[in-house]
Design a protein around this motif. Structure first.
Motif, short mmCIF file in Angstrom:
data_model
loop_
_atom_site.label_atom_id
_atom_site.label_comp_id
_atom_site.label_asym_id
_atom_site.label_seq_id
_atom_site.Cartn_x
_atom_site.Cartn_y
_atom_site.Cartn_z
N VAL A 65 27.41 71.96 -89.87
CA VAL A 65 27.65 71.46 -91.23
C VAL A 65 27.06 70.06 -91.39
O VAL A 65 26.45 69.75 -92.41
CB VAL A 65 29.16 71.48 -91.56
CG1 VAL A 65 29.47 70.68 -92.81
CG2 VAL A 65 29.64 72.92 -91.72
N ARG A 66 27.21 69.22 -90.37
CA ARG A 66 26.60 67.89 -90.43
C ARG A 66 25.08 67.99 -90.52
O ARG A 66 24.45 67.27 -91.29
CB ARG A 66 26.99 67.06 -89.21
CG ARG A 66 28.28 66.30 -89.43
CD ARG A 66 28.58 65.36 -88.28
NE ARG A 66 29.43 66.14 -87.37
CZ ARG A 66 29.33 66.16 -86.07
NH1 ARG A 66 28.46 65.41 -85.46
NH2 ARG A 66 30.12 66.91 -85.33
N PHE A 68 23.41 70.48 -91.70
CA PHE A 68 23.08 71.02 -93.02
C PHE A 68 23.14 69.93 -94.08
O PHE A 68 22.24 69.80 -94.90
CB PHE A 68 24.04 72.15 -93.39
CG PHE A 68 24.07 72.46 -94.86
CD1 PHE A 68 23.03 73.16 -95.45
CD2 PHE A 68 25.12 72.03 -95.66
CE1 PHE A 68 23.04 73.44 -96.81
CE2 PHE A 68 25.14 72.31 -97.01
CZ PHE A 68 24.10 73.01 -97.59
N TRP A 69 24.20 69.15 -94.06
CA TRP A 69 24.43 68.19 -95.13
C TRP A 69 23.45 67.02 -95.08
O TRP A 69 23.10 66.47 -96.11
CB TRP A 69 25.87 67.69 -95.08
CG TRP A 69 26.22 66.89 -96.30
CD1 TRP A 69 26.55 65.58 -96.34
CD2 TRP A 69 26.25 67.36 -97.65
NE1 TRP A 69 26.79 65.20 -97.62
CE2 TRP A 69 26.61 66.27 -98.46
CE3 TRP A 69 26.00 68.59 -98.26
CZ2 TRP A 69 26.73 66.37 -99.84
CZ3 TRP A 69 26.13 68.68 -99.64
CH2 TRP A 69 26.49 67.59 -100.40
N GLN A 70 23.00 66.65 -93.89
CA GLN A 70 22.10 65.49 -93.76
C GLN A 70 20.84 65.63 -94.62
O GLN A 70 20.55 64.73 -95.40
CB GLN A 70 21.74 65.27 -92.30
CG GLN A 70 20.96 64.01 -92.06
CD GLN A 70 20.72 63.79 -90.57
OE1 GLN A 70 21.00 64.64 -89.75
NE2 GLN A 70 20.19 62.64 -90.23
N ALA A 72 20.46 67.99 -97.00
CA ALA A 72 20.78 68.67 -98.26
C ALA A 72 21.39 67.75 -99.31
O ALA A 72 21.29 68.04 -100.49
CB ALA A 72 21.72 69.83 -97.99
N TRP A 73 22.00 66.66 -98.92
CA TRP A 73 22.73 65.87 -99.90
C TRP A 73 21.81 65.30 -100.97
O TRP A 73 22.19 65.21 -102.14
CB TRP A 73 23.57 64.78 -99.24
CG TRP A 73 22.81 63.61 -98.70
CD1 TRP A 73 22.32 63.46 -97.45
CD2 TRP A 73 22.47 62.41 -99.40
NE1 TRP A 73 21.68 62.26 -97.31
CE2 TRP A 73 21.76 61.59 -98.50
CE3 TRP A 73 22.68 61.96 -100.69
CZ2 TRP A 73 21.26 60.35 -98.87
CZ3 TRP A 73 22.19 60.72 -101.05
CH2 TRP A 73 21.49 59.92 -100.15
N VAL A 76 21.01 68.14 -103.40
CA VAL A 76 22.15 68.43 -104.24
C VAL A 76 22.33 67.34 -105.29
O VAL A 76 22.57 67.63 -106.47
CB VAL A 76 23.43 68.60 -103.39
CG1 VAL A 76 24.68 68.67 -104.26
CG2 VAL A 76 23.34 69.83 -102.52
N LEU A 135 17.48 73.85 -100.52
CA LEU A 135 18.83 74.10 -100.03
C LEU A 135 18.84 75.22 -99.00
O LEU A 135 19.58 75.15 -98.01
CB LEU A 135 19.77 74.43 -101.19
CG LEU A 135 20.15 73.24 -102.07
CD1 LEU A 135 20.94 73.72 -103.28
CD2 LEU A 135 20.94 72.21 -101.29
N ALA A 139 20.08 74.91 -95.07
CA ALA A 139 21.19 75.73 -94.56
C ALA A 139 20.84 76.47 -93.28
O ALA A 139 21.69 77.14 -92.71
CB ALA A 139 21.62 76.72 -95.64
#
Length: 172
Positions: A65-66, A68-70, A72-73, A76, A135, A139
């Protein structure tokens, strides 16, 4: 190390020289499994190993998740900002451009509105497609958690089958 690898994870292959990825990460679950769980009922040994697997899955999911978010933020954030601006400004801009077309080129208001909205729909579709692809690429690390969970469940099934076979042999 690759972009999706970490320092404490085993290689991506599920079998390296007869050892599994799980063997590399958990010494209690490798070839010494039988000697460590001897004398325990099979369900207790399985429960202990299952709890270890749950812990490993949670650690892997949090890492994924970390990762992915790095990347992707930003996508988004841009998607939300772009969508908000588009929703707010689109009606005014469409009417303004349509009115300009109508007055300068003598188009009917209907044709002007249709032409302008078509261009706006194509442009917003391209932006949405670009964001969706970004995205989806971000992911990709989450697939690793799913693959690892699938391998762990397969391992648990094999242990259950082995323990069940041992129990049958002992009870004869």
């Amino acid at each position: 190390m690759g972009p999706n690898s970490t320092g404490n994870r085993a290689g991506t292959g599920s079998d390296r020289g007869g050892r599994t990825r799980l063997d590399d990460q958990t010494p209690g679950l490798n070839g010494t499994h039988r000697s460590q769980t001897a004398g325990r009922p099979p369900f207790v040994a399985l429960l202990v190993d299952g709890l270890r697997l749950v812990d490993l899955q949670i650690q892997l999911l949090s890492l994924d998740v970390r990762e992915f978010w790095q990347p992707a933020w930003r996508a988004v954030l841009l998607l939300v900002a772009g969508s908000t601006a588009l929703i707010a400004a689109l009606p005014v801009a469409l009417f303004g451009v349509a009115e300009t077309l109508r007055s300068s080129w003598s188009f009917s208001i209907e044709f002007s509105l249709l032409a302008v909205s078509s261009v706006a729909l194509v442009a917003s579709g391209v932006l949405i497609l670009w964001s969706a692809r970004r995205l989806a690429a971000a992911a990709a690390p989450l697939k690793r958690s799913a693959d690892e969970l699938r391998e762990n469940l397969s391992w648990m099934r094999s242990v259950l089958e082995e323990d069940q076979e041992e129990w049958r042999l002992r009870t004869r």
